[in-house]
Motif scaffolding. Structure first.
Motif, PDB file in Angstrom:
ATOM      1  N   GLY A 143     -56.839  35.753  -4.419  1.00 14.14           N
ATOM      2  CA  GLY A 143     -57.925  35.901  -3.984  1.00 14.14           C
ATOM      3  C   GLY A 143     -58.580  35.021  -3.084  1.00 14.14           C
ATOM      4  N   PRO A 144     -58.714  33.724  -4.072  1.00 14.87           N
ATOM      5  CA  PRO A 144     -59.550  32.446  -3.516  1.00 14.87           C
ATOM      6  C   PRO A 144     -58.912  32.065  -2.092  1.00 14.87           C
ATOM      7  CG  PRO A 144     -58.660  31.763  -5.978  1.00 14.87           C
ATOM      8  CD  PRO A 144     -58.386  33.689  -5.737  1.00 14.87           C
ATOM      9  N   GLN A 145     -57.372  31.964  -1.344  1.00  7.76           N
ATOM     10  CA  GLN A 145     -56.249  31.797  -1.062  1.00  7.76           C
ATOM     11  C   GLN A 145     -56.996  32.380  -0.137  1.00  7.76           C
ATOM     12  OE1 GLN A 145     -55.562  28.920  -1.478  1.00  7.76           O
ATOM     13  NE2 GLN A 145     -54.710  28.885   0.506  1.00  7.76           N
ATOM     14  N   LYS A 146     -56.477  33.923   0.640  1.00  7.61           N
ATOM     15  CA  LYS A 146     -57.296  34.540   0.942  1.00  7.61           C
ATOM     16  C   LYS A 146     -58.672  34.846   1.942  1.00  7.61           C
ATOM     17  CE  LYS A 146     -53.575  38.233  -0.789  1.00  7.61           C
ATOM     18  NZ  LYS A 146     -53.703  39.403  -1.457  1.00  7.61           N
ATOM     19  N   ALA A 147     -59.478  34.282   0.822  1.00  7.88           N
ATOM     20  CA  ALA A 147     -60.631  34.429   1.412  1.00  7.88           C
ATOM     21  C   ALA A 147     -60.798  33.371   2.132  1.00  7.88           C
ATOM     22  CB  ALA A 147     -61.226  34.105   0.134  1.00  7.88           C
TER      23      ALA A 147
END
Ligand code: SF4
Lengths: 261, 374
Positions: free
Chosen positions: A41-45
């Motif tokens: 999630g963090p990387q995608k965001a």
């Protein structure tokens, strides 16, 4: 001169949010992925916000990470506590707010800030899921209601049911017994919202309430909890539809300060 | 510098492996008596040529003790009982458990059944300690402890030996009080190292500990004093020995410049008046102890005491280390908090528990507190 960009990323337990500022401290982009720390999630965001703004990581002058997963996020130049970031973000949007009630996926916090937006006191809930977004998730699942529809049901309630605010497990069995005794679902949903609000309102009273009050964090999106909170505190609440982004906004503002102050 | 580091390492070794110390005393043929918090008359035990040995729980999982305790008893006592049941204190001659809080009273009763091989000696203190009746009551409690110790260990008590032990303890108290002030000038000594020095005192005889502490101070005082940009904090609570928590304090650039921790400085504030008869003097010492959650105080002066300490040491804020389910501390907290607020001293509350394996919330709270202090 080349434009500078400042990024804030708030990595919570269930979501990852980013805010991008330009050198005028204007919000020029945001992203939200419903997956938090320990996931992609963090990387995608992060990639999502860069892509939307047509930027690369190298274009960002400074990045501050906040939230539960802040320490693990290696792209950031610095990390700051989510309480400091929420305070900063909320103060930027609502300069008259002195009390922030932030209910996230896994915890709840109440922050008291002074006129300059500086944190002067705060409390956090203990490890129990009661009074957090997790509690609402569990209840929505039992009731087979979409979490986003809780608000609609709560507003239809005639007489909110009594639901324990001390423990998620107890509350779960209470909800089941209310359901089996034929209680109206809207009343149960309103009771659940009151339970979350009651629990967090007592935290807020520990810090001391000073108006204006603002709700931030994911649960603030739920009008049912906002109404119940306002009733519990006997005060009006400020709310921004961007409530979930306040931590990321604060982080981005801190990123700006790091290079400009 | 190497010598200082060697001493710090020595304190650390003792602090993290009390079982080795216990083994070593037992192998020397010494008899050891466990001393449970918050205040145990160690001087009596010491005077009878027995080794007082601190029993303040440990960071272990609680299984067996759950048979005796409900979940809402502080982890210090849960883990102390666990250690007793699982044989970690085997070889110890007796355990002295004071009656200073409700949970301690339960520990005593549970101990009798859970750990029948180590005799339980109760030390019953009066509620109103600072008057003649209170002192007589305390003295009667001490006589009961002496009587039990004599029966269990075969050792004999004498006033003359107690007078010597009172002196040994007074010297140790003085060294520990001085130490807390000396360390302020050497901010590179971390919160964990500071705790090692305090914690090791429970697992060594006081003579040994005093010698090492004095050596450390002498060496430090030969070194240049240092100033730092670290935030100065006072810690308060029952115990603050969690490595994780102490590391987080260090990572957030905070220096402990004074403490009101029961496991640390609260032990060393009051000396025995050596001009009195030894046993009277010891009872008199207890009667003059104050500013502690388990010592009855109608005026609740503890908050002012800490505020005063903060002023004296130039502390930027107070970190309240709350032992989960500790009623006496929880009752004191709101009163203290009001006093801190009134004095304009920022404070933060961190809840701790010896079974805690996730310190992320504590990390967030301390990091935010640091921002607050900046
Ligand atoms: S005073 Fe508090 S921490 Fe100490 S034994 Fe009693 S309940 Fe536990």
């Amino acid at each position: 001169m080349k434009e500078s960009y400042f990024l804030g990323i708030d990595i919570g337990s269930t979501t990852s949010k980013c805010i991008l500022l330009n050198s005028q401290r204007e919000i020029i982009g945001s992203s939200l992925v419903s997956a938090g720390t320990g996931t992609t999630g963090p990387q995608k965001a992060y990639e999502d916000i860069l892509e939307k703004a047509n930027l690369t990581a190298g274009d960002i002058s400074f990045t501050v990470a906040t939230g539960y997963g802040r320490i693990m996020f290696t792209e950031a130049n610095d990390e700051m506590s989510e309480l400091s970031c929420h305070a900063k973000g909320v103060h930027h949007i609502f300069p008259d707010v002195h009390t922030i009630i932030d209910i996230g996926g896994q915890d709840a916090k109440v922050i008291s800030i002074n006129d300059a937006g500086k944190v002067i006191n705060f409390v956090m809930n203990d490890k129990c899921a009661a009074g957090t977004g997790r509690f609402l998730d569990v209840m929505a699942t039992i009731l087979q209601i979409n979490i986003n529809d809780l608000e609609i049901h709560a507003r239809e309630a005639v007489r909110p049911a009594k639901i324990s605010s001390t423990c998620t497990v107890f509350a779960e069995s209470e909800v089941i017994s209310q359901l089996s005794s034929g209680e109206n679902v809207n009343n149960i949903v309103a009771g659940i919202c009151e339970s979350v609000a009651g629990r967090v309102a007592s935290l807020a009273k520990r810090v001391g309430i000073k108006e204006e009050i603002c709700m931030s964090g994911g649960v603030a999106k739920n009008g049912g909890v906002r109404d119940a909170m306002s009733k519990s505190l006997g005060a009006k609440l400020q709310y921004s539809p961007k409530a979930q982004y306040m931590g990321a906004l604060g982080a981005a503002l801190f990123a700006y300060d790091k290079l400009n102050i | 510098m190497t010598k200082v580091n060697e001493l710090l390492e020595q304190f650390h070794k003792v602090a993290v492996s009390p079982e080795e110390q216990l083994k070593s005393y037992l192998s020397q043929g010494r008899k050891v008596v466990a001393c449970v918090p918050v205040y145990t008359p160690e001087e009596l035990i010491h005077s009878m040529n027995l080794v007082p040995f601190g029993a303040w729980g440990a960071e272990i999982e609680v299984r067996e003790a759950k048979k005796y305790f409900p979940a809402f008893i502080c982890s210090i006592l849960q883990t102390t009982l666990e250690m007793g049941i699982t044989g970690k204190y085997d070889g110890i001659s007796a355990i002295v458990i004071p009656s200073l809080c409700d949970s301690l009273k339960c520990l005593g009763e549970n101990w009798k059944y859970g750990v029948p091989n180590i005799p339980f000696i109760p030390m019953t203190y009066p509620q109103n300690r600072n008057n003649d009746n209170g002192r007589a009551f305390t003295k009667a409690g001490y006589l009961r402890v002496i009587d039990d110790l004599e029966k269990i260990t075969g050792k004999k008590f004498s006033e003359a030996e107690l007078a010597k032990s009172n002196k040994v303890y007074n010297l140790h108290n003085q060294a520990m009080r001085r130490l807390s002030d000396v360390l302020v000038e050497y901010p590179w000594i971390s919160a964990s190292q500071r705790n090692d020095i305090f914690k090791s005192a429970y697992y060594m005889t006081k003579e040994e500990h005093t010698t090492l502490v004095n050596q450390l101070m002498d060496l430090l005082l030969e070194m240049p004093k240092e100033t730092s940009n670290m935030k100065k904090i006072i810690t308060t609570g029952i115990i603050a020995d969690s490595r994780d928590l102490l590391t987080i304090i260090g990572e957030n650039d905070m220096q402990i410049v004074g403490d009101d921790i029961a496991h640390e400085s609260r032990q060393y504030r009051t000396d025995v008046n050596e001009s009195k008869d030894a046993l009277e003097g010891l009872a008199d010492k207890f009667s003059r102890m104050d500013n502690c959650s388990v010592l009855y105080d109608v005026d609740k002066k503890r908050g002012d005491y800490i505020a005063e300490m903060a002023k004296r040491t130039g502390a930027d804020g107070v970190v309240v280390v709350m032992t989960k389910f500790c009623d006496p501390e929880e009752f004191d907290y709101p009163i203290m908090k009001k006093k801190f607020d009134a004095a304009g001293i920022p404070s933060v509350l961190i809840e701790v528990d010896m079974q805690m394996n996730n310190y992320e919330q504590a990390r967030t709270a301390l990091q935010t507190f640091k921002d607050m202090l900046n």
